[in-house]
Every structure is written in C-alpha cells, then in structure tokens.
Design a protein around this motif. Structure first.
Motif, PDB file in Angstrom:
ATOM      1  N   ASN A  12       0.827  -1.211   0.000  1.00 55.17           N
ATOM      2  CA  ASN A  12       0.000   0.000   0.000  1.00 55.17           C
ATOM      3  C   ASN A  12       0.858   1.256   0.000  1.00 55.17           C
ATOM      4  O   ASN A  12       0.572   2.228  -0.708  1.00 55.17           O
ATOM      5  CB  ASN A  12      -0.932  -0.003   1.216  1.00 55.17           C
ATOM      6  N   ARG A  13       1.912   1.253   0.806  1.00 56.08           N
ATOM      7  CA  ARG A  13       2.790   2.422   0.891  1.00 56.08           C
ATOM      8  C   ARG A  13       3.494   2.678  -0.439  1.00 56.08           C
ATOM      9  O   ARG A  13       3.662   3.834  -0.862  1.00 56.08           O
ATOM     10  CB  ARG A  13       3.809   2.200   2.015  1.00 56.08           C
ATOM     11  N   LEU A  14       3.912   1.600  -1.123  1.00 56.03           N
ATOM     12  CA  LEU A  14       4.615   1.734  -2.402  1.00 56.03           C
ATOM     13  C   LEU A  14       3.665   1.846  -3.585  1.00 56.03           C
ATOM     14  O   LEU A  14       4.116   2.033  -4.721  1.00 56.03           O
ATOM     15  CB  LEU A  14       5.547   0.539  -2.603  1.00 56.03           C
ATOM     16  N   ASP A  15       2.366   1.671  -3.323  1.00 51.27           N
ATOM     17  CA  ASP A  15       1.344   1.744  -4.370  1.00 51.27           C
ATOM     18  C   ASP A  15       1.600   0.719  -5.480  1.00 51.27           C
ATOM     19  O   ASP A  15       1.641   1.053  -6.661  1.00 51.27           O
ATOM     20  CB  ASP A  15       1.271   3.154  -4.962  1.00 51.27           C
ATOM     21  N   SER A  22      10.163   2.673   8.738  1.00 55.27           N
ATOM     22  CA  SER A  22       9.522   3.272   9.914  1.00 55.27           C
ATOM     23  C   SER A  22       8.072   3.625   9.601  1.00 55.27           C
ATOM     24  O   SER A  22       7.167   3.385  10.417  1.00 55.27           O
ATOM     25  CB  SER A  22      10.293   4.514  10.363  1.00 55.27           C
ATOM     26  N   ALA A  23       7.837   4.203   8.426  1.00 54.15           N
ATOM     27  CA  ALA A  23       6.467   4.539   8.029  1.00 54.15           C
ATOM     28  C   ALA A  23       5.639   3.281   7.802  1.00 54.15           C
ATOM     29  O   ALA A  23       4.443   3.233   8.137  1.00 54.15           O
ATOM     30  CB  ALA A  23       6.487   5.400   6.764  1.00 54.15           C
ATOM     31  N   ILE A  24       6.266   2.235   7.240  1.00 50.65           N
ATOM     32  CA  ILE A  24       5.553   0.983   6.990  1.00 50.65           C
ATOM     33  C   ILE A  24       5.170   0.308   8.308  1.00 50.65           C
ATOM     34  O   ILE A  24       4.088  -0.274   8.425  1.00 50.65           O
ATOM     35  CB  ILE A  24       6.398   0.059   6.102  1.00 50.65           C
ATOM     36  N   MET A  25       6.031   0.407   9.318  1.00 53.02           N
ATOM     37  CA  MET A  25       5.677  -0.146  10.624  1.00 53.02           C
ATOM     38  C   MET A  25       4.437   0.541  11.197  1.00 53.02           C
ATOM     39  O   MET A  25       3.557  -0.108  11.756  1.00 53.02           O
ATOM     40  CB  MET A  25       6.852  -0.011  11.593  1.00 53.02           C
ATOM     41  N   GLN A  26       4.378   1.860  11.055  1.00 54.03           N
ATOM     42  CA  GLN A  26       3.203   2.582  11.551  1.00 54.03           C
ATOM     43  C   GLN A  26       1.972   2.225  10.731  1.00 54.03           C
ATOM     44  O   GLN A  26       0.874   2.060  11.279  1.00 54.03           O
ATOM     45  CB  GLN A  26       3.444   4.090  11.506  1.00 54.03           C
ATOM     46  N   ASP A  27       2.130   2.074   9.418  1.00 56.28           N
ATOM     47  CA  ASP A  27       1.008   1.649   8.566  1.00 56.28           C
ATOM     48  C   ASP A  27       0.517   0.266   8.986  1.00 56.28           C
ATOM     49  O   ASP A  27      -0.689  -0.006   8.993  1.00 56.28           O
ATOM     50  CB  ASP A  27       1.435   1.613   7.099  1.00 56.28           C
ATOM     51  N   THR A  28       1.471  -0.611   9.330  1.00 55.30           N
ATOM     52  CA  THR A  28       1.115  -1.963   9.765  1.00 55.30           C
ATOM     53  C   THR A  28       0.325  -1.911  11.071  1.00 55.30           C
ATOM     54  O   THR A  28      -0.688  -2.607  11.228  1.00 55.30           O
ATOM     55  CB  THR A  28       2.380  -2.816   9.964  1.00 55.30           C
ATOM     56  N   ARG A  29       0.777  -1.086  11.994  1.00 52.64           N
ATOM     57  CA  ARG A  29       0.061  -0.943  13.269  1.00 52.64           C
ATOM     58  C   ARG A  29      -1.356  -0.411  13.028  1.00 52.64           C
ATOM     59  O   ARG A  29      -2.319  -0.885  13.636  1.00 52.64           O
ATOM     60  CB  ARG A  29       0.844  -0.013  14.192  1.00 52.64           C
ATOM     61  N   ASP A  30      -1.476   0.565  12.146  1.00 51.19           N
ATOM     62  CA  ASP A  30      -2.799   1.119  11.841  1.00 51.19           C
ATOM     63  C   ASP A  30      -3.704   0.063  11.211  1.00 51.19           C
ATOM     64  O   ASP A  30      -4.899  -0.011  11.516  1.00 51.19           O
ATOM     65  CB  ASP A  30      -2.666   2.319  10.903  1.00 51.19           C
ATOM     66  N   LEU A  31      -3.138  -0.747  10.314  1.00 48.16           N
ATOM     67  CA  LEU A  31      -3.909  -1.802   9.655  1.00 48.16           C
ATOM     68  C   LEU A  31      -4.448  -2.803  10.674  1.00 48.16           C
ATOM     69  O   LEU A  31      -5.605  -3.214  10.617  1.00 48.16           O
ATOM     70  CB  LEU A  31      -3.021  -2.518   8.629  1.00 48.16           C
ATOM     71  N   LEU A  32      -3.611  -3.189  11.623  1.00 47.12           N
ATOM     72  CA  LEU A  32      -4.000  -4.191  12.611  1.00 47.12           C
ATOM     73  C   LEU A  32      -4.987  -3.642  13.631  1.00 47.12           C
ATOM     74  O   LEU A  32      -5.824  -4.373  14.157  1.00 47.12           O
ATOM     75  CB  LEU A  32      -2.749  -4.718  13.326  1.00 47.12           C
ATOM     76  N   ARG A  33      -4.901  -2.343  13.920  1.00 52.18           N
ATOM     77  CA  ARG A  33      -5.775  -1.738  14.911  1.00 52.18           C
ATOM     78  C   ARG A  33      -7.128  -1.325  14.350  1.00 52.18           C
ATOM     79  O   ARG A  33      -8.124  -1.291  15.074  1.00 52.18           O
ATOM     80  CB  ARG A  33      -5.101  -0.499  15.508  1.00 52.18           C
ATOM     81  N   SER A  34      -7.159  -0.999  13.069  1.00 54.67           N
ATOM     82  CA  SER A  34      -8.356  -0.363  12.505  1.00 54.67           C
ATOM     83  C   SER A  34      -9.516  -1.318  12.288  1.00 54.67           C
ATOM     84  O   SER A  34     -10.669  -0.891  12.229  1.00 54.67           O
ATOM     85  CB  SER A  34      -8.001   0.320  11.183  1.00 54.67           C
ATOM     86  N   LEU A  37      -4.412 -16.776  10.699  1.00 59.08           N
ATOM     87  CA  LEU A  37      -4.109 -15.347  10.720  1.00 59.08           C
ATOM     88  C   LEU A  37      -4.858 -14.680  11.864  1.00 59.08           C
ATOM     89  O   LEU A  37      -6.072 -14.850  12.008  1.00 59.08           O
ATOM     90  CB  LEU A  37      -4.490 -14.700   9.387  1.00 59.08           C
ATOM     91  N   ASP A  38      -4.148 -13.918  12.673  1.00 64.33           N
ATOM     92  CA  ASP A  38      -4.737 -13.285  13.851  1.00 64.33           C
ATOM     93  C   ASP A  38      -4.105 -11.913  14.033  1.00 64.33           C
ATOM     94  O   ASP A  38      -2.926 -11.805  14.376  1.00 64.33           O
ATOM     95  CB  ASP A  38      -4.512 -14.155  15.087  1.00 64.33           C
ATOM     96  N   ARG A  39      -4.871 -10.864  13.822  1.00 62.41           N
ATOM     97  CA  ARG A  39      -4.325  -9.506  13.880  1.00 62.41           C
ATOM     98  C   ARG A  39      -3.915  -9.122  15.304  1.00 62.41           C
ATOM     99  O   ARG A  39      -2.997  -8.312  15.492  1.00 62.41           O
ATOM    100  CB  ARG A  39      -5.324  -8.502  13.319  1.00 62.41           C
ATOM    101  N   THR A  40      -4.579  -9.677  16.326  1.00 59.59           N
ATOM    102  CA  THR A  40      -4.216  -9.338  17.702  1.00 59.59           C
ATOM    103  C   THR A  40      -2.855  -9.935  18.070  1.00 59.59           C
ATOM    104  O   THR A  40      -2.049  -9.293  18.745  1.00 59.59           O
ATOM    105  CB  THR A  40      -5.296  -9.819  18.685  1.00 59.59           C
ATOM    106  N   LEU A  41      -2.592 -11.173  17.633  1.00 60.12           N
ATOM    107  CA  LEU A  41      -1.278 -11.768  17.863  1.00 60.12           C
ATOM    108  C   LEU A  41      -0.202 -10.999  17.100  1.00 60.12           C
ATOM    109  O   LEU A  41       0.906 -10.786  17.604  1.00 60.12           O
ATOM    110  CB  LEU A  41      -1.272 -13.227  17.443  1.00 60.12           C
ATOM    111  N   ALA A  42      -0.520 -10.587  15.872  1.00 62.76           N
ATOM    112  CA  ALA A  42       0.438  -9.812  15.078  1.00 62.76           C
ATOM    113  C   ALA A  42       0.749  -8.482  15.763  1.00 62.76           C
ATOM    114  O   ALA A  42       1.910  -8.048  15.819  1.00 62.76           O
ATOM    115  CB  ALA A  42      -0.116  -9.567  13.681  1.00 62.76           C
ATOM    116  N   LEU A  43      -0.276  -7.836  16.290  1.00 62.48           N
ATOM    117  CA  LEU A  43      -0.075  -6.563  16.976  1.00 62.48           C
ATOM    118  C   LEU A  43       0.740  -6.749  18.250  1.00 62.48           C
ATOM    119  O   LEU A  43       1.596  -5.918  18.587  1.00 62.48           O
ATOM    120  CB  LEU A  43      -1.432  -5.928  17.290  1.00 62.48           C
ATOM    121  N   ASP A  44       0.500  -7.841  18.979  1.00 62.56           N
ATOM    122  CA  ASP A  44       1.303  -8.144  20.168  1.00 62.56           C
ATOM    123  C   ASP A  44       2.782  -8.293  19.815  1.00 62.56           C
ATOM    124  O   ASP A  44       3.652  -7.749  20.502  1.00 62.56           O
ATOM    125  CB  ASP A  44       0.812  -9.440  20.822  1.00 62.56           C
TER     126      ASP A  44
END
Length: 242
Positions: free
Chosen positions: A140-143, A187-199, A222-229
């Motif tokens: 998504n970040r690289l389009d 660094s931006a991709i990590m934040q995008d990943t966190r947003d994806l898992l939280r949203s 696949l489990d977004r909560t485990l990924a976020l942890d």
C-alpha cells in the motif's frame, strides 16, 4: 522460500528488540522436503544413475524402470532396467531477488519455545500474521500490486539467542526493487502496519485486514491481535500474554 543466510545483509537496530536489513539480488532457497513428518520432511529417494525419484514410502529396490525412453539400451552398453543406487535428498533451487528482513529477538519472559509443539502454534500464528501485515502495508505504501511482494518467516538460534525473522521479497526473479524501497521507508511501513491491525473490528482476521486470495491456505491461523502483540513487543519491548 528462506533467506540463504543473509551474510551480506547489514542489520541496524529498530525498536527495542528488533533489527532490520535489506538488500538487492539476495538469494532465497526454495526447498521441497517431500511428505511432512514429525521431523519436518521425509525427502526423496533419487537414483544416482538415471535420476528417477520416489518417496521413501515407495522405495527403489533393485533394478527399476527409467522415467524416460532409451533407444536401444544394449547398443549403449546399458541394461534394460537401471541398476543405480538411490540416495535420500531434498530438492530445491536458489531464487535471487530483493529482500527485506526484520529480526526480532525472543527473550524471556516472552514465549520463545518454538521447538515445543505445545507452545509453537501461537508463535507461528503471530509471525505469519505480522509478516502478512507488513507485506500488505508495504504494498500500500509503495502503491504496487500486493502480489509483487510476498512474505515469509523462520525461527532460528544465533549464538544462544532465539530470534524470528520476518522477511519480504520481490516475486520477480532478480528483484524489482520493491523490498529495498520498503526498507528505506520501513519506519512509516511499521506505523502503517500498526494502523492496519488496529483499525479492523474483526475477532481475528478478515478480508478487510489480513486475508487475501494469496494467503487463503492460512486464513484460519491469521490473527491480527497476535500480530499486533508481536509488533508491540519488537518495537517497545512490551510482553504480551502469549
């Protein structure tokens, strides 16, 4: 696919318990281990003379037919059937491409027992889920089309330190530069990943966050909560209850 070794990759610190590295034209190793067993794979029995391959459950015993036609074998000094001996091997090849590796240290009290079948499953699900999330966020970040970047993971020990490697790689042989670009914006991709898992509001995963046609075989794990942890642990050192 697994990174061949990463000796040429230069890791830099990222967060409390993680390091990141990326490179161009690195080698991945793709291995077919045969039928799955408790030891990981039974391999293949391959004749050293004619190349005939069989599974160990159907071994080559004595003379056997070749898997190709030999015209007039007697004129060539060959027996009608091959008399070669078989050898147990894994089949594989190397795949050069661009790669990005995130290495996360697994230290107590975090669960690091990936070699214990009773405790391995949540680690596998967390690693797989986070690697898939990173690939989606990077695409998504690289389009770019998500199919241009694939994800994987592996567990290994480095000088008594247990780690999990999450890696992204270009699906184009030789690399298209996407994994390297992702490394420069990680660094931006990590934040995008966190947003994806939280949203997302799903209980584990769905088509709005982690699931896609490409990872359909792993939808149930696949489990977004485990990924976020795991992401929070890598970034801040916070220890989840896994």
């Amino acid at each position: 696919p697994y990174p061949r070794g990463g000796q040429t990759l230069q890791f830099v610190a990222l967060g409390a318990r993680s390091h990141v590295a990326y490179g161009h034209n690195e080698e991945l190793v793709v291995v077919n281990r045969g039928e799955a067993t408790s030891q990981g794979g039974s391999g293949f029995l391959v004749c050293m003379k004619c190349g005939k391959a069989q599974l160990p459950s159907n071994p080559l015993i004595g003379r056997h037919d070749r898997d190709y036609l030999v015209q007039n074998p007697a004129r060539r000094g060959l027996p009608p059937q091959c008399d070669g001996q078989s050898r147990l091997v894994y089949l594989g090849y190397t795949f050069p491409t661009d790669i990005l590796v995130v290495r996360i240290s697994l230290a107590s009290p975090f669960n690091s027992h990936y070699d214990d079948s009773a405790q391995r499953r949540p680690l596998v699900d967390a690693a797989r889920s986070l690697s898939e999330a990173l690939a989606l966020a990077a695409a998504n970040r690289l389009d770019i089309d998500p199919r241009e970047l694939k994800a994987g993971f592996r567990f290994l020990a480095i000088k008594d330190q247990r780690v999990v490697d999450l890696f992204l790689y270009d699906t184009l042989a030789g690399g298209a530069g996407y994994a390297s670009l992702a490394g420069k914006q990680f660094s931006a991709i990590m934040q995008d990943t966190r947003d994806l898992l939280r949203s997302c509001s799903c209980t584990s995963s769905c088509e709005k966050c982690l699931r896609s046609y490409e990872n359909r075989y792993f939808h149930t794990s696949l489990d977004r909560t485990l990924a976020l942890d795991l992401l929070n642990y890598a970034d801040s050192g916070a220890v989840p209850l896994m």
